[in-house]
Design a protein around this motif. Structure first.
Motif, PDB file in Angstrom:
ATOM      1  N   SER A  21       0.944  -0.971  -0.070  1.00 54.34           N
ATOM      2  CA  SER A  21      -0.327  -0.162   0.213  1.00 54.34           C
ATOM      3  C   SER A  21       0.744   0.751  -0.054  1.00 54.34           C
ATOM      4  CB  SER A  21      -1.114   0.483   1.269  1.00 54.34           C
ATOM      5  OG  SER A  21      -1.362   1.227   1.022  1.00 54.34           O
ATOM      6  N   HIS A  73      -5.338   5.322  11.326  1.00 57.54           N
ATOM      7  CA  HIS A  73      -6.045   4.198  10.578  1.00 57.54           C
ATOM      8  C   HIS A  73      -7.358   3.652  11.248  1.00 57.54           C
ATOM      9  CE1 HIS A  73      -2.524   3.649   8.298  1.00 57.54           C
ATOM     10  NE2 HIS A  73      -1.782   3.967   9.239  1.00 57.54           N
ATOM     11  N   LEU A 171      -7.786   5.379   1.078  1.00 57.16           N
ATOM     12  CA  LEU A 171      -7.919   4.614   2.499  1.00 57.16           C
ATOM     13  C   LEU A 171      -7.488   3.124   1.431  1.00 57.16           C
ATOM     14  CD1 LEU A 171      -8.694   4.285   4.706  1.00 57.16           C
ATOM     15  CD2 LEU A 171     -11.013   3.084   4.055  1.00 57.16           C
ATOM     16  N   CYS A 173      -7.281  -0.464  -0.083  1.00 56.81           N
ATOM     17  CA  CYS A 173      -8.695  -1.278   0.158  1.00 56.81           C
ATOM     18  C   CYS A 173      -7.602  -2.508  -0.760  1.00 56.81           C
ATOM     19  CB  CYS A 173      -9.679  -1.142  -1.051  1.00 56.81           C
ATOM     20  SG  CYS A 173     -11.035  -1.815  -0.469  1.00 56.81           S
ATOM     21  N   THR A 187      -9.740  -3.899   3.999  1.00 49.95           N
ATOM     22  CA  THR A 187      -9.227  -2.771   4.494  1.00 49.95           C
ATOM     23  C   THR A 187      -7.856  -3.039   4.519  1.00 49.95           C
ATOM     24  OG1 THR A 187      -9.721  -2.474   6.820  1.00 49.95           O
ATOM     25  CG2 THR A 187     -10.845  -1.025   5.096  1.00 49.95           C
ATOM     26  N   ARG A 188      -6.496  -2.501   4.835  1.00 45.28           N
ATOM     27  CA  ARG A 188      -5.510  -2.956   5.007  1.00 45.28           C
ATOM     28  C   ARG A 188      -5.142  -2.644   6.608  1.00 45.28           C
ATOM     29  NH1 ARG A 188       0.160   1.170   4.727  1.00 45.28           N
ATOM     30  NH2 ARG A 188      -1.140   2.019   5.879  1.00 45.28           N
ATOM     31  N   GLY A 194      -6.518  -7.312   7.626  1.00 41.79           N
ATOM     32  CA  GLY A 194      -8.078  -5.670   7.723  1.00 41.79           C
ATOM     33  C   GLY A 194      -9.213  -6.039   8.626  1.00 41.79           C
ATOM     34  N   ALA A 254     -13.259   7.350   4.819  1.00 41.73           N
ATOM     35  CA  ALA A 254     -12.569   6.227   5.169  1.00 41.73           C
ATOM     36  C   ALA A 254     -13.620   5.969   5.815  1.00 41.73           C
ATOM     37  CB  ALA A 254     -11.447   7.064   6.386  1.00 41.73           C
ATOM     38  N   ARG A 258     -16.075   2.504   5.649  1.00 42.07           N
ATOM     39  CA  ARG A 258     -16.002   1.811   6.895  1.00 42.07           C
ATOM     40  C   ARG A 258     -17.440   2.210   8.069  1.00 42.07           C
ATOM     41  NH1 ARG A 258     -11.012   3.332  10.442  1.00 42.07           N
ATOM     42  NH2 ARG A 258     -11.344   1.357  11.273  1.00 42.07           N
TER      43      ARG A 258
END
Length: 722
Positions: A21, A73, A171, A173, A187-188, A194, A254, A258
């Protein structure tokens, strides 16, 4: 497509390399946050640290960087700037290079991102989503290519082609396709695990749901972001409806992705750009450039500014081109990402720590703009510090409207020669923190700005101690800006120790207008009837509080002196002063005497800096009036030293490290009962050092000076036998 590099973009894609990333450090939320003075400065110089100090600093850095990773994060609420975060990471790296045997298991160099939250299901990445190392100058980029050459043992004339692309602030992904269908989006997280955001990602129009002609298994990685225009429109709608207004497009993206409810995500204008890949059942191509072409052909959006560069100079030229076009791009970027183009070389180069050897993120310098400094106002902090704030004619800098800027202190105003009405150049340090970098009106004839010598909140004198740049209000007991913190300190365990009077109660009583200063604590009985029946208060709890307050009307004067919150006066210094003067009134009399500073400096344990702070405090009439009011309601008992006549009478003892069987205050009290003085630093006059686990520089200095050192068990034996 041409394989030759050109500073003019011929292709697209923000490339994030296999398993990687490109968001490597968190940017900060906007606001007046302190920033590092230099991107390359370190808070601690490894050359000046001993091993114990380095270990302690590495521990603190690991905790601090982990905290900021969680904020960025996990919570989408960064608390420091990108530049500040990068400085912490660089300091950690420098210390680990100097002390490789001290590298911690939880070292930031071994971590990526932050552990995922409990709000969404967890996903283990088939290949880790790692981050890129940062570069801040052209020389950093040239050194990156030189390291590649050295690692691969390439001849000097062997070209090292790179890809170059914008580093989008979004963000990260990972999208997993099996049999051509999207089966998972994550997500990371912390790089290994993630969050499952599959239902939410299915609402993003840029992301293909089905691929025609794809490999059996393919993970595509990229950045989910929000365009600047969409962000502005979203915030407008949020403000109109009374919803949350986002600080920047990255936070908005973000927070939108989420969500537990995919319907919320669907209503948000999210977009996607591919920049790399994870697990593949078959290669996408022999080079980074060819692989990104393949992803584009499969239907993934890629950047128009993705190019292949034959040389490092071509890559730097493209960096400057992207920098010039930055303000006009539809999305926020904070640099350019370079990757070695040949995939076989990438595989040979591999990874070091949490980053690939074949990639680098070249960060942009801060953006700048010109505007007018309309006014300079003063904010008084909770510790009494006077901070000047510049009120600007609003101006856009890097997509953000800046109207206020911290001017730090009076020395910074003098250095820049700032006056109200000056034309100034500002920048957002780390692309976040507004600051003035240049005064464009120095030659114009206007009266200089005069920094106030009295607090704008309470009118008390404002002074700077010798050797310090910060100016502080001396009206601690009556200054409204400092009131809450002063009252909390006054009732704390080390001071008056009033049980039941915590921060929540203090805030409530201040809002009711019952507490203005410490003396008002002893007037709370007048409000008994009004307090009974308020939320959280019943007759018993009110009477318990009033009894606890009443019990403190006759108390140790050293605790009272400590509770006044005079700068540099801790409980040990307060006891030293009371041993000499006996009462707070006697100390006040000495402090206001024209020879007061010299008289106070003569007290054992009180130096010139402490003496000056005490004199400043008592020189302020408001403080003397508040103290007189307090003493009229609460009469301290005569000071009685608890010291005994022992072999340790008159000796100096220093405690360092973590004490495991007692608190630091208890240990100091034990020393005082033996007739000794507990000091804060080791010197030639120190007689004993009590060292617990984690002792650092003080232990080292004791060894250099030949001072006796004992552990906590030996100290307990000394106390028992005295």
């Amino acid at each position: 497509m041409s394989a030759t590099a050109s500073p003019i973009p011929t292709r697209r894609a923000r490339s994030a390399s296999p398993g990687c990333s490109t968001t490597s450090s968190p940017p900060s939320a906007a606001g007046l946050i302190s920033s590092c003075s230099s991107e390359n400065s370190l808070a601690s110089d490894p050359a000046t640290l001993g091993e114990a100090e380095a270990a302690n600093r590495l521990m603190r850095l690991a905790r601090e960087i982990a905290r900021h990773n969680r904020l960025y994060h996990d919570q989408d609420a960064p608390a420091i700037s990108d530049a500040d975060y990068d400085a912490l990471v660089r300091e950690n790296a420098a210390l680990e290079a100097a002390f490789p045997h001290l590298v911690r298991a939880d070292s930031p160099s071994r971590q990526v991102g932050a552990a995922p939250t409990s709000a969404l299901a967890k996903v283990t990445h088939a290949r880790p989503m790692l981050s890129l190392e940062n570069g801040f100058s052209d020389e950093d980029v040239r050194e990156f290519v030189a390291r590649v050459r050295r690692f691969l043992s390439l001849p000097a004339d062997e070209p090292v082609a790179l890809t170059a692309e914008p580093k989008i602030d979004g963000l990260s992904c990972s999208l997993r396709y099996e049999g051509g269908g999207l089966v998972l989006a994550a997500t990371r997280g912390d790089g290994a695990i993630g969050e499952d955001v599959t239902p939410n990602v299915r609402t993003i129009g840029d992301i293909p749901q089905v691929l025609d002609g794809a490999a059996a298994t393919m993970e595509v990685r990229g950045e989910i972001y929000m365009a600047k225009s969409d962000f502005a429109a979203l915030n407008g709608r949020q403000e109109e409806s009374g919803g949350k207004v986002f600080a920047n497009p990255r936070n908005a993206a973000a927070g939108s992705l989420r969500q537990k409810d995919a319907g919320i995500t669907a209503a948000r204008p999210l977009r996607f750009l591919a920049h790399g890949w994870g697990e593949l059942s078959e290669p996408l191509g022999p080079t980074q450039f060819a692989a990104m072409q393949r992803l584009e052909a499969l239907g993934f959006p890629v950047s128009d500014l993705f190019v292949r560069c034959e040389t490092v100079e071509d890559a730097l030229a493209h960096y400057r081109l992207i920098e010039q076009r930055r303000a006009d791009l539809p999305f926020d970027i904070d640099g350019v990402v370079y990757k070695v183009d040949r995939i076989d070389w990438q595989e040979r180069l591999g990874f070091v720590g949490r980053a690939p050897r074949w990639g680098l993120a070249h960060k942009f310098p801060a953006e700048k703009a010109e505007t007018t400094l309309e006014r300079i106002t003063i904010q008084v902090g909770r510790t009494g510090k006077l901070t000047p704030v510049g009120r600007l004619t609003p101006v856009g800098v890097g997509g953000v409207i800046v109207a206020n800027v911290t001017l730090h202190n009076r020395d910074e105003i003098a250095r820049l020669g700032l006056r109200e009405g000056d034309r100034v150049r500002i920048q957002r340090a780390g692309d976040v923190i507004p600051q003035v970098v240049e005064n464009l009106s120095r030659d114009e004839q206007r009266a200089p700005y005069v920094f106030p010598d009295h607090c704008p909140e309470c009118g008390s004198e404002a002074v700077a101690e010798e050797g310090e740049v910060d100016v502080r209000c001396t009206g601690g007991l009556i200054c409204p800006a400092q009131r809450i913190e002063r009252l909390k300190h006054f009732v704390s365990r080390g001071a008056m120790d009033i049980e039941g009077l915590g921060e929540k109660s203090i805030l409530e009583f201040v809002e009711l207008g019952w507490l203005h200063g410490p003396a008002d604590i002893f007037r709370l009985a007048e409000h008994r009837a009004d307090l009974i029946g308020r939320e959280g208060w019943k007759e018993k709890s009110v009477d318990n509080l009033l009894a606890a307050i009443d019990a403190k009307r006759g108390f140790d004067p050293a605790r009272l002196l400590f509770g006044l919150g005079i700068r540099h006066v801790g409980i040990v210094t307060a006891r030293d002063l009371m041993k000499c003067f006996g009462t707070v009134e006697a100390l006040e009399g000495a402090a206001v005497n024209e020879n007061g500073q010299a008289e106070l400096s003569a007290v054992e344990g009180v130096g010139p800096v402490v003496a000056e702070a005490i004199c400043d405090f008592f020189h302020e009439p408001h403080n003397r009036e508040a103290l007189a009011d307090l003493l009229a309601l609460a009469r301290p008992a005569a000071f009685v030293s608890q010291a005994r006549d022992t072999a340790w009478s008159g000796k100096t003892i220093v405690f360092t490290g973590s004490l495991e069987t007692m608190s630091r205050d208890e240990a100091k009290a034990q020393a005082e009962r033996l007739g000794a003085r507990a000091a804060g630093s080791v010197s030639a006059k120190t007689d004993l050092v009590v060292a617990g686990p984690g002792a650092g520089s003080k232990l080292k200095k004791a060894a250099e000076l030949g001072v006796r050192v004992v552990d906590e068990a030996e100290w307990a034996k000394i106390v028992a036998e005295a």
